[in-house]
Scaffold this active site. Structure first.
Site, PDB file in Angstrom:
ATOM      1  N   LYS A   1      -1.177  -7.790  -8.632  1.00 43.16           N
ATOM      2  CA  LYS A   1      -2.132  -7.802  -7.523  1.00 43.16           C
ATOM      3  C   LYS A   1      -1.736  -6.679  -6.574  1.00 43.16           C
ATOM      4  O   LYS A   1      -0.860  -6.829  -5.728  1.00 43.16           O
ATOM      5  CB  LYS A   1      -2.100  -9.156  -6.797  1.00 43.16           C
ATOM      6  CG  LYS A   1      -3.406  -9.543  -6.070  1.00 43.16           C
ATOM      7  CD  LYS A   1      -3.875  -8.586  -5.010  1.00 43.16           C
ATOM      8  CE  LYS A   1      -3.029  -8.658  -3.755  1.00 43.16           C
ATOM      9  NZ  LYS A   1      -3.570  -7.727  -2.668  1.00 43.16           N
TER      10      LYS A   1
ATOM     11  N   GLU B   1       8.879  -3.707  13.527  1.00 40.05           N
ATOM     12  CA  GLU B   1       8.802  -2.627  12.543  1.00 40.05           C
ATOM     13  C   GLU B   1       7.477  -1.902  12.758  1.00 40.05           C
ATOM     14  O   GLU B   1       6.404  -2.424  12.451  1.00 40.05           O
ATOM     15  CB  GLU B   1       8.879  -3.171  11.119  1.00 40.05           C
ATOM     16  CG  GLU B   1       8.891  -2.061  10.084  1.00 40.05           C
ATOM     17  CD  GLU B   1       8.800  -2.571   8.654  1.00 40.05           C
ATOM     18  OE1 GLU B   1       9.243  -1.850   7.750  1.00 40.05           O
ATOM     19  OE2 GLU B   1       8.268  -3.674   8.443  1.00 40.05           O
TER      20      GLU B   1
ATOM     21  N   CYS C   1       9.680   1.806   3.505  1.00 38.37           N
ATOM     22  CA  CYS C   1      10.539   0.667   3.829  1.00 38.37           C
ATOM     23  C   CYS C   1      11.899   1.122   4.332  1.00 38.37           C
ATOM     24  O   CYS C   1      12.527   0.448   5.145  1.00 38.37           O
ATOM     25  CB  CYS C   1      10.727  -0.215   2.594  1.00 38.37           C
ATOM     26  SG  CYS C   1       9.195  -0.803   1.861  1.00 38.37           S
TER      27      CYS C   1
ATOM     28  N   GLU D   1      -5.260  -3.846  -1.686  1.00 35.96           N
ATOM     29  CA  GLU D   1      -6.681  -3.509  -1.728  1.00 35.96           C
ATOM     30  C   GLU D   1      -6.981  -2.201  -0.985  1.00 35.96           C
ATOM     31  O   GLU D   1      -8.100  -1.683  -1.074  1.00 35.96           O
ATOM     32  CB  GLU D   1      -7.526  -4.647  -1.147  1.00 35.96           C
ATOM     33  CG  GLU D   1      -7.326  -4.946   0.322  1.00 35.96           C
ATOM     34  CD  GLU D   1      -6.163  -5.870   0.616  1.00 35.96           C
ATOM     35  OE1 GLU D   1      -6.165  -6.466   1.716  1.00 35.96           O
ATOM     36  OE2 GLU D   1      -5.253  -6.008  -0.236  1.00 35.96           O
TER      37      GLU D   1
ATOM     38  N   PHE E   1       0.809  -1.219   0.000  1.00 36.27           N
ATOM     39  CA  PHE E   1       0.000   0.000   0.000  1.00 36.27           C
ATOM     40  C   PHE E   1       0.837   1.262   0.000  1.00 36.27           C
ATOM     41  O   PHE E   1       0.370   2.315  -0.432  1.00 36.27           O
ATOM     42  CB  PHE E   1      -0.945   0.010   1.215  1.00 36.27           C
ATOM     43  CG  PHE E   1      -0.264   0.260   2.544  1.00 36.27           C
ATOM     44  CD1 PHE E   1       0.075   1.546   2.949  1.00 36.27           C
ATOM     45  CD2 PHE E   1       0.044  -0.792   3.402  1.00 36.27           C
ATOM     46  CE1 PHE E   1       0.700   1.784   4.166  1.00 36.27           C
ATOM     47  CE2 PHE E   1       0.667  -0.569   4.611  1.00 36.27           C
ATOM     48  CZ  PHE E   1       0.996   0.724   4.995  1.00 36.27           C
TER      49      PHE E   1
ATOM     50  N   SER F   1       5.483  -6.809   4.341  1.00 37.10           N
ATOM     51  CA  SER F   1       6.020  -7.093   5.668  1.00 37.10           C
ATOM     52  C   SER F   1       6.845  -8.377   5.654  1.00 37.10           C
ATOM     53  O   SER F   1       6.672  -9.246   4.790  1.00 37.10           O
ATOM     54  CB  SER F   1       4.883  -7.220   6.682  1.00 37.10           C
ATOM     55  OG  SER F   1       4.128  -8.386   6.421  1.00 37.10           O
TER      56      SER F   1
END
Length: 394
Positions: free
Chosen positions: A173, A379, A281, A176, A149, A226
């Site tokens: 993909k 994280e 990240c 969402e 995302f 992740s």
């Protein structure tokens, strides 16, 4: 309220799964749309379209593939503000960050434009007596990208630009949580002249992910997300015979030694720790501060935090937007709640003074953090900067 659907075989395809997920504006907390969630059959349809398109695309000349990339480059450049606006509307990052994301994605398209040179092989005559050695680079077939995302434009462009330029066909993909950018990029690829079926988008959740990982006709998968999910993607994909890239999370450290320019270090820590609300990240999560300058460094970081303008990403003066969802905000806030109980010092409390609407958490600064604390081990992926005091480099 808009519905975000799939892109299969060169056109928008409405889902038949009956499953969907809400899409929110993180700055207001209001639902702005609904995204279809693909069934296994819909993933199969996307892969079938990519497989059918592969032979012709694979046999197309390098100059033709490069031509498509050049046209895509011009279209992304011409529409970078529209792409950035979509990123801001669904992710929440400020427009300047969103424009930077598009620019970084565009650099990958730039790179793919040079594919006729980049894909050249090698030939070595007489590598041994009577033996010549050569290497060639050939596309794999149908490849897939499962993207996060936090960079809904940049990370897909990292993947599909080079994959397509090399002659593969692609199934994306996206997350969402912010799915609209993927469809917009599909439209730009079509305008650039990419044949139908070469690029497909399946919106979805774990059902779609597992269908991609287990599909016999998908040769390779690239993933960013992740660490626990990266491990799952890698293990499942390789168990099904696929090449897998699985990029997981990070706990990035910044080391500030006794001879550092403390003002410069404080500026760097603020930008790297709180940019894009820490949802990067490569965000700095931990500052390792030499004890002799730690008090000064913490004070200078704390002094800079009030000047960070927090608010909706579509307002040009704001420098930091909201977190992606209410659940994620609450998870990040939970680390702030727990840190003092574990012994950390809450220097700047980002829970205070947040806007009444949306999923905001202000920049937070923790001091005296140790390696056994949850705020250090995990994280956090939010605007929380932890300072750990150290004797020195060793």
């Amino acid at each position: 309220m808009k519905t975000i659907s799939h892109w299969i075989d060169g056109r928008v395809v409405e889902s038949t799964s009956g499953n969907s997920s809400p899409v929110f504006d993180p700055a207001s907390g209001e639902q702005t749309g609904s995204v279809d969630l693909a069934s296994v059959a819909e993933v199969d349809a996307a892969v079938a379209a990519a497989k059918a398109a592969f032979p012709e695309w694979r046999s197309s000349s390098l100059s033709k593939r490069a031509e498509v990339m050049f046209r895509l480059r011009e279209l992304v450049d011409a529409n970078r503000k529209e792409i950035a606006s979509l990123v801001t509307a669904e992710h929440g990052k400020v427009l300047s960050d969103a424009l930077g994301e598009v620019a970084r994605g565009l650099e990958n398209v730039d790179f793919a434009c040079g594919i006729p040179q980049l894909i050249k092989g090698d030939y070595s005559e007489q590598a041994a007596g009577g033996i010549d050695v050569y290497s060639i680079r050939q596309p794999l077939g149908v490849v897939a990208g499962i993207t996060p995302f936090n960079f809904p434009a940049m990370v897909p462009m990292w993947m599909f630009a080079n994959a397509l330029a090399c002659g593969n066909t692609f199934v994306l993909k996206p997350s969402e949580k912010d799915p609209s950018v993927a469809l917009y990029l599909a439209e730009l690829l079509a305008q650039a002249g990419l044949p139908a079926g070469c690029f497909n988008v399946v919106q979805g959740d774990k059902v779609a992910v597992d269908a991609i990982l287990e599909h016999d006709d998908v040769a390779a998968v690239s993933f960013v997300g992740s660490t626990p999910i990266a491990k799952y993607i890698y293990e499942t994909g390789t168990a099904n015979g696929k090449r897998v890239q699985a990029l997981g999370g990070a706990k990035n450290h910044m080391l500030v030694l006794a001879d550092a320019d403390v003002d410069m270090a404080a500026d760097a820590a603020v930008g790297a720790g709180y940019g894009s609300a820490g949802e990067r990240c490569m965000a700095i999560s931990v500052v390792l501060a030499a004890e002799s300058i730690a008090d000064e460094l913490v004070a200078k970081i704390a002094d800079r935090i009030p000047s960070i303008k927090v608010g909706p990403g579509n307002e040009p003066d704001n420098e930091m937007g909201p977190l992606i969802t209410a659940d994620h905000r609450d998870r990040v806030r939970g680390y702030v709640n727990n840190a003092p109980e574990e012994g950390a010092t809450l220097v700047v409390d980002g829970r205070a003074g947040v806007p009444s609407e949306g999923y905001f958490l202000n920049p937070t600064l923790l001091d005296n953090v140790t390696t056994d604390m949850a705020c250090y081990r995990d994280e956090i992926f939010g605007p929380v900067l932890s300072v750990m005091r150290v004797a020195g480099y060793q």
